[in-house]
Design a protein around this motif. Structure first.
Motif, PDB file in Angstrom:
ATOM      1  N   GLN A   1      28.748  53.841  39.792  1.00 18.49           N
ATOM      2  CA  GLN A   1      29.918  53.058  39.402  1.00 18.49           C
ATOM      3  C   GLN A   1      30.466  53.474  38.039  1.00 18.49           C
ATOM      4  O   GLN A   1      31.687  53.569  37.857  1.00 18.49           O
TER       5      GLN A   1
ATOM      6  N   ARG B   1      34.249  55.012  37.651  1.00 12.56           N
ATOM      7  CA  ARG B   1      35.272  54.426  36.775  1.00 12.56           C
ATOM      8  C   ARG B   1      35.745  55.431  35.730  1.00 12.56           C
ATOM      9  O   ARG B   1      36.937  55.486  35.387  1.00 12.56           O
TER      10      ARG B   1
ATOM     11  N   GLN C   1      33.566  46.002  43.983  1.00 10.40           N
ATOM     12  CA  GLN C   1      34.226  44.824  43.413  1.00 10.40           C
ATOM     13  C   GLN C   1      34.080  43.670  44.382  1.00 10.40           C
ATOM     14  O   GLN C   1      33.914  43.867  45.596  1.00 10.40           O
ATOM     15  N   SER C   2      34.128  42.477  43.851  1.00 10.63           N
ATOM     16  CA  SER C   2      33.944  41.297  44.701  1.00 10.63           C
ATOM     17  C   SER C   2      35.063  41.186  45.729  1.00 10.63           C
ATOM     18  O   SER C   2      34.822  40.875  46.891  1.00 10.63           O
TER      19      SER C   2
ATOM     20  N   ARG D   1      37.148  43.061  47.885  1.00  7.22           N
ATOM     21  CA  ARG D   1      37.252  44.398  48.455  1.00  7.22           C
ATOM     22  C   ARG D   1      38.664  44.693  48.951  1.00  7.22           C
ATOM     23  O   ARG D   1      39.102  45.851  48.947  1.00  7.22           O
TER      24      ARG D   1
ATOM     25  N   ILE E   1      40.830  46.493  46.387  1.00  9.61           N
ATOM     26  CA  ILE E   1      40.465  47.908  46.258  1.00  9.61           C
ATOM     27  C   ILE E   1      41.059  48.716  47.409  1.00  9.61           C
ATOM     28  O   ILE E   1      41.594  49.824  47.212  1.00  9.61           O
TER      29      ILE E   1
END
Length: 398
Positions: A27, A31, A82-83, A85, A88
């Motif tokens: 991750q 990023r 990410q919580s 989705r 994203i």
């Protein structure tokens, strides 16, 4: 990163992208790659390297690689954990659509993909399968072409290095770098073509994932935001296993018993349940093919046995075991020896010896006398009738 030149920053981001896609999604690395690629995108936009009025022939070879920036951003964005989705997925789809539309403006998208996008996509399974196959063939061709260009470049580099070592460099002579612009342009155009194929596949996958997540979210909102807990999942798993276990027990009475194999018979003998002198029918247990998780473990349910029998080999399986083949061969050998012994016995029998050693009898003597008399009479007749007698009138001087 903002102070780094664009070519250096693009190479760093490209290395991060290849590392993240090959070795897994770290991750922090993902990023960092997204941040570097976004800075590259801003720099490309500020420098005005591309225009909507240009085509691929108008873009210089040095700037071709920057067309891949949106595609790299889309691939790295999809790997962000990410919580929510769905956000994203939408961001990644937006970058993919931007990349495809820009490549379409540059006349880089194949005509087949353009026709499909104009028609809105065919709902026929045959058409979608044909489109998938054609896209896969283009992707394989692009990968093999990139590999060929890479190998060609490495061979040329080795040969130039060997030539430089063998040839002395004169004073004041400068090293001339072999920058094959045409080969570099071909490599980047092939990489863009490969990225286009991957972009279409990734876009379809993200759309399906978004539809599934949206349906789950909608269902949860209708059910009062009830989430599936681990206890509920465990309970469902236990009930499914109990159902399959009961089905396996019922199958024992509905299906005939499996024939005992040589291995089980030997185990019975070792454990005292059977004796060696007992007659045992050698049966060959068929081989089981299927997923490794089923073949490697013990098949405890009828469902697992059926699943293991789904994948079968393309070749013909043996029809007998090694023991059966040995017994068959032994039986053939015994019959052959018996037949040879019988033939030898007939050859050495008494009647054959008697016939071979039999003396001439009286009948044979009488036949010999008659033949001798006949021969003597024939000789006497030839003496009285010489050759050519009675044919004097037929001769020319007769």
């Amino acid at each position: 990163m903002e102070d780094v030149p664009l070519p250096v920053l693009f190479e760093q981001a490209r290395k991060i992208h290849s590392t993240a896609t090959e070795s897994g999604a770290d991750q922090e690395l993902v990023r960092k790659g997204c941040e570097a690629l976004k800075i590259c995108e801003d720099m490309v936009s500020k420098l005005g390297l591309f225009s909507a009025n240009e085509t691929k022939d108008d873009i210089s070879t040095t700037n071709l690689k920057y067309l891949l920036v949106p595609f790299y951003i889309a691939e790295l964005t999809e790997k962000i954990a990410q919580s929510d989705r769905i956000l994203i997925l939408k961001a990644s789809q937006e970058k993919l659509k931007e990349f495809i539309s820009f490549c379409e403006a540059m006349e880089l998208v194949p005509e087949e993909e353009l026709e499909t996008s104009i028609e809105g996509g065919s709902n026929s399974l045959v058409d979608r399968r044909a489109q998938k196959i054609a896209r896969f063939k283009r992707q394989r061709a692009a990968e093999s072409k990139l590999l060929e260009i890479k190998e060609r470049k490495e061979r040329r580099g080795r040969s130039s290095k060997a030539a430089a070592l063998s040839t002395p460099v004169e004073a004041g002579e400068e090293d001339v770098l072999d920058d094959d612009v045409e080969e570099e342009r071909e490599a980047w155009l092939t990489a863009i073509s490969l990225a286009i194929c991957k972009a279409f596949d990734l876009l379809e996958m993200l759309k399906k994932e978004e539809e599934i997540l949206s349906a789950i979210k909608e269902k949860q909102s209708k059910d009062g935001d009830k989430e599936f807990s681990q206890d509920v999942l465990d309970d469902r798993t236990k009930r499914a296993e109990a159902w399959h276990r009961d089905a396996a027990v019922r199958a024992r009475y509905t299906k005939p018993a499996e024939p005992i194999t040589c291995a089980t018979f030997a185990q019975d003998v070792l454990e005292g349940r059977a004796k060696v002198s007992q007659a045992h029918d050698h049966k060959h247990q068929p081989m089981i093919f299927g997923p490794a998780s089923l073949v490697g473990g013990s098949l405890t349910s009828e469902r697992e046995r059926m699943a293991a029998q789904v994948f079968q080999p393309s070749f013909r399986l043996p029809t007998m075991s090694i023991e059966e083949a040995g017994l068959k061969e032994m039986e053939m050998m015994n019959k052959w020896q018996e037949r040879n012994a019988k033939m030898m016995e007939e050859a050495n029998s008494s009647w054959y010896k008697d016939n071979s050693k039999q003396r001439p009898s009286e009948d044979d003597d009488e036949d010999d006398d008659a033949a001798q008399d006949k021969a003597r009479a024939w000789d006497d007749w030839k003496d009285d009738n010489p050759r050519g007698a009675g044919n004097k009138k037929l001769t020319p001087c007769g």
